[in-house]
Design a protein around this motif. Structure first.
Motif, mmCIF file in Angstrom:
data_model
loop_
_atom_site.group_PDB
_atom_site.id
_atom_site.type_symbol
_atom_site.label_atom_id
_atom_site.label_comp_id
_atom_site.label_asym_id
_atom_site.label_seq_id
_atom_site.Cartn_x
_atom_site.Cartn_y
_atom_site.Cartn_z
ATOM 1 N N ASN A 107 0.810 -1.221 0.000
ATOM 2 C CA ASN A 107 0.000 0.000 0.000
ATOM 3 C C ASN A 107 0.845 1.273 0.000
ATOM 4 O O ASN A 107 0.501 2.263 0.653
ATOM 5 N N GLY A 108 1.956 1.233 -0.725
ATOM 6 C CA GLY A 108 2.788 2.420 -0.879
ATOM 7 C C GLY A 108 3.812 2.639 0.220
ATOM 8 O O GLY A 108 4.526 3.645 0.213
ATOM 9 N N ALA A 109 3.916 1.700 1.165
ATOM 10 C CA ALA A 109 4.885 1.867 2.251
ATOM 11 C C ALA A 109 6.320 1.748 1.750
ATOM 12 O O ALA A 109 7.244 2.354 2.315
ATOM 13 N N TYR A 110 6.534 0.957 0.682
ATOM 14 C CA TYR A 110 7.874 0.755 0.140
ATOM 15 C C TYR A 110 7.946 1.254 -1.299
ATOM 16 O O TYR A 110 7.008 1.088 -2.077
ATOM 17 N N LYS A 111 9.082 1.856 -1.641
ATOM 18 C CA LYS A 111 9.284 2.422 -2.973
ATOM 19 C C LYS A 111 9.608 1.330 -3.988
ATOM 20 O O LYS A 111 10.051 0.233 -3.635
ATOM 21 N N ALA A 112 9.405 1.665 -5.254
ATOM 22 C CA ALA A 112 9.738 0.746 -6.343
ATOM 23 C C ALA A 112 11.249 0.731 -6.544
ATOM 24 O O ALA A 112 11.849 1.751 -6.856
ATOM 25 N N ALA A 113 11.864 -0.406 -6.323
ATOM 26 C CA ALA A 113 13.306 -0.581 -6.509
ATOM 27 C C ALA A 113 13.564 -2.058 -6.735
ATOM 28 O O ALA A 113 12.817 -2.904 -6.251
ATOM 29 N N THR A 114 14.615 -2.372 -7.467
ATOM 30 C CA THR A 114 14.891 -3.769 -7.799
ATOM 31 C C THR A 114 16.250 -4.208 -7.281
ATOM 32 O O THR A 114 17.133 -3.389 -6.997
ATOM 33 N N SER A 115 16.404 -5.533 -7.196
ATOM 34 C CA SER A 115 17.656 -6.137 -6.754
ATOM 35 C C SER A 115 17.873 -7.418 -7.544
ATOM 36 O O SER A 115 16.909 -8.104 -7.901
ATOM 37 N N ASN A 116 19.124 -7.746 -7.818
ATOM 38 C CA ASN A 116 19.410 -8.992 -8.534
ATOM 39 C C ASN A 116 20.093 -10.026 -7.644
ATOM 40 O O ASN A 116 20.708 -10.964 -8.147
ATOM 41 N N GLN A 117 19.944 -9.861 -6.314
ATOM 42 C CA GLN A 117 20.515 -10.841 -5.395
ATOM 43 C C GLN A 117 19.609 -11.043 -4.195
ATOM 44 O O GLN A 117 19.338 -10.105 -3.444
ATOM 45 N N PHE A 118 19.106 -12.270 -4.031
ATOM 46 C CA PHE A 118 18.460 -12.669 -2.778
ATOM 47 C C PHE A 118 19.279 -13.794 -2.181
ATOM 48 O O PHE A 118 19.513 -14.822 -2.828
ATOM 49 N N ARG A 119 19.738 -13.619 -0.948
ATOM 50 C CA ARG A 119 20.569 -14.622 -0.285
ATOM 51 C C ARG A 119 19.867 -15.104 0.981
ATOM 52 O O ARG A 119 19.148 -14.346 1.636
ATOM 53 N N ARG A 159 20.418 -4.540 -0.990
ATOM 54 C CA ARG A 159 20.172 -3.099 -1.082
ATOM 55 C C ARG A 159 18.725 -2.708 -0.780
ATOM 56 O O ARG A 159 18.375 -1.549 -0.884
ATOM 57 N N LEU A 160 17.913 -3.686 -0.360
ATOM 58 C CA LEU A 160 16.527 -3.371 -0.039
ATOM 59 C C LEU A 160 16.185 -3.697 1.415
ATOM 60 O O LEU A 160 15.827 -2.806 2.182
ATOM 61 N N TYR A 161 16.282 -4.979 1.792
ATOM 62 C CA TYR A 161 15.983 -5.313 3.188
ATOM 63 C C TYR A 161 16.691 -6.600 3.591
ATOM 64 O O TYR A 161 17.101 -7.408 2.758
ATOM 65 N N GLN A 162 16.830 -6.776 4.909
ATOM 66 C CA GLN A 162 17.348 -8.012 5.481
ATOM 67 C C GLN A 162 16.416 -8.448 6.601
ATOM 68 O O GLN A 162 15.777 -7.614 7.249
ATOM 69 N N GLN A 163 16.361 -9.760 6.831
ATOM 70 C CA GLN A 163 15.340 -10.291 7.742
ATOM 71 C C GLN A 163 15.866 -11.529 8.471
ATOM 72 O O GLN A 163 16.481 -12.404 7.859
ATOM 73 N N HIS A 164 15.629 -11.593 9.778
ATOM 74 C CA HIS A 164 15.969 -12.759 10.593
ATOM 75 C C HIS A 164 14.670 -13.462 10.977
ATOM 76 O O HIS A 164 13.671 -12.816 11.311
#
Length: 415
Positions: free
Chosen positions: A192-204, A227-232
């Motif tokens: 719902n617009g909380a996060y901006k449109a941006a892309t990444s080419n790596q998910f680890r 470059r977008l988010y990290q999560q535990h």
């Protein structure tokens, strides 16, 4: 030459140079099937001003080949999946169900196809996979709710060499949505617009599950969309016998913030999701509570699902500061002598919601899902599955929705 066909040719060339004995084991332990899925999807948005409903009908065919491994300390294998989707009914004013690709003019494609190839290497109980994959992780849950699953391209390693411990790590550089034929970079769900449109080419990701006791499992996973988010993620599962049935409890907790440049904007989220259930004589009763903490909603890869217990048919109750309680009931009619017939019902209610669509107030929402399925147990069409899914959503900040899905499936075991 098409990249998918290049992959098949490369895999075939590897197979043809293997010794005869190795090829024998490669094919001896292999399996192949053709899975068919006839899917009707109807979503009524009720209050929507632009498109009041989405309504399409499609047929899907999925060919799966899973090889065995060549003999020796190091075993090699190859898995291939081919998919074909065919339009049965659609129009521009009701397209966009996720069953079929949609063009700029709103028209659904008459048909589309895609191919997934993955090479694999096994040493003892450790396996390396490279290519197209459908991972199932607490930090990455591909969407599998249409004709074909969302897939990710990359390399993963999983290991069960240590008793009671399962370990995994991997990296993906491209994804392919459920109705798309294109491999693309990844982004975050906008929420719902909380996060901006941006892309990444790596998910680890990296993590594992440890069975501390036969009925007690502990889990930890780390996920990062560069470059977008990290999560535990931290998880706990426990089960014990109580009276004539079994009590199961599960706690899931995530802690996320931005990664690197944080191109999608601020990420500040912690989420707790719980469920407690009782299973007895075909019955399964479950209840739970969920809470989002922090200044932003739950972050996850766009197009994917979450691992929240409230990942329902229409919404997942993951907005900023949202609290929710949920309940479910499932019954397997095999307990009454009718094997193959199942029924499920789920209900969740969320409140305290904060989004950019709400100014000076908090939102509320509830969803109710019904699921009835039957698998033919004998005769010429043994294994034929029939399923009806209905969901209803009522929301104070989004359109109310009523949705029906009818799915008929059958799988031919080729060998």
């Amino acid at each position: 030459m098409n990249r998918d066909f290049k992959k098949i040719l490369m895999g075939a060339s590897v197979v043809t140079v293997l010794p005869g004995a190795a090829m024998a084991d490669f094919f001896k332990d292999s399996s192949a099937n053709l899975d068919t899925k006839n899917y009707y999807f109807n979503r009524d948005y009720r209050e929507a001003a632009k498109q009041s409903k989405r309504d399409e009908w499609a047929q899907g065919f999925t060919f799966n080949f899973i090889s065995g491994y060549t003999p020796g300390t190091v075993g090699f294998g190859l898995d291939v999946t081919g998919m074909l989707g065919v339009k049965l009914d659609s129009s521009p004013d009701r397209s966009g169900t996720g069953l079929l690709p949609k063009g700029s003019d709103g028209r659904a494609a008459d048909e589309y196809s895609k191919l997934g190839v993955a090479g694999k290497v096994r040493i003892s109980k450790t396996e390396l996979r490279v290519g197209e994959q459908v991972p199932k992780l607490p930090v990455l849950q591909p969407n599998t709710s249409r004709l074909f699953p969302q897939t990710f391209q990359g390399a993963t390693v999983s290991s069960r060499d240590i008793s009671n411990l399962t370990l995994g790590l991997g990296q993906f550089d491209r994804m392919r949505d459920r109705e798309s034929t294109d491999r693309e970079t990844m982004s975050m769900t906008a929420q719902n617009g909380a996060y901006k449109a941006a892309t990444s080419n790596q998910f680890r990701y990296a993590g594992g599950d440890y069975n501390l006791l036969p009925d007690l499992q502990l889990s930890y996973y780390y996920g990062e969309l560069e470059r977008l988010y990290q999560q535990h993620f931290f998880g706990l599962k426990h089960a014990f016998k109580f009276g004539p049935g079994t009590v199961r409890s599960e706690l899931r907790y995530w802690d996320a913030d931005k990664d690197g440049a944080g191109l999608a904007g601020k990420v500040d989220n912690r989420a707790l999701s719980t469920r407690f259930s009782y299973e007895w004589a075909g019955h399964n009763f479950g209840v739970g509570y969920q809470k989002q903490y922090g200044d932003t909603p739950f972050p996850y890869v766009d197009g994917a699902n979450t691992y929240l217990f409230t990942e329902y048919q229409l919404v997942n109750f993951s907005q900023t500061n949202e609290r929710a309680w949920h309940a479910r009931y499932e019954y397997d009619f095999a307990a009454l002598g009718v094997p193959g017939l199942t029924f499920g019902m789920r209900y969740a209610q969320g409140w305290g919601i904060e989004t950019t669509k709400l100014v000076g107030e908090q939102g509320r929402e509830w969803e109710r899902d019904l699921d009835i399925g039957y698998v033919v147990q004998s005769g010429l069409v043994k294994g034929l599955s029939l399923r009806w899914r209905n969901a209803q959503l009522n929301s104070s900040y989004a359109n109310d929705i009523n949705e029906n899905r009818f799915i008929v499936g059958y799988t031919w075991a080729l060998w």
